[in-house]
Design a protein around this motif. Sequence first.
Motif: not given
Length: 142
Positions: A51, A54-55, A58, A97, A116, A120, A123
């Motif tokens: 996570r 992924i965060a 993004k 996303s 994340s 999506g 989030d």
Amino acid sequence: MSISLNAAQTIITAALAEARARNAKPLAVIVLDAGGHPVNFAREDGATMFRHDIARAKALGAIGMGDDTRVIAERAKGNPAFFQSVTAVVGGNIAFSPGGVLIRDGGAVIGAVGVSGDTGDCDEECALAGIRAAGFNLETAK
């Protein structure tokens, strides 16, 4: 102008509060400055191992491409070869996303939030709640 630690903490606290109000899955939230450097990060108990990555992807993707990841994901649908190339060039440091949102102060980008852990859409709403709580502008600069 740069984003302060205090503002980043406010964003994260409000984003996580929004997540709990929505009964979201455990989240990771990161705030980056306009240069892509981490200002603050939090991972809720129970959030899965990737996570944070992924965060960060993004938030970094939003800064690097100059738009929220929802917009970037839509653009990627129409030009997949280009965006596959972008992904390779940036070493995978981009996520397509919703949940990567630019932070603006008077129209100037001063950072980004990456969230994340849930859908999506969820989030992104948590990121927006954090940005609002910190008093930053959600309008895009044109």
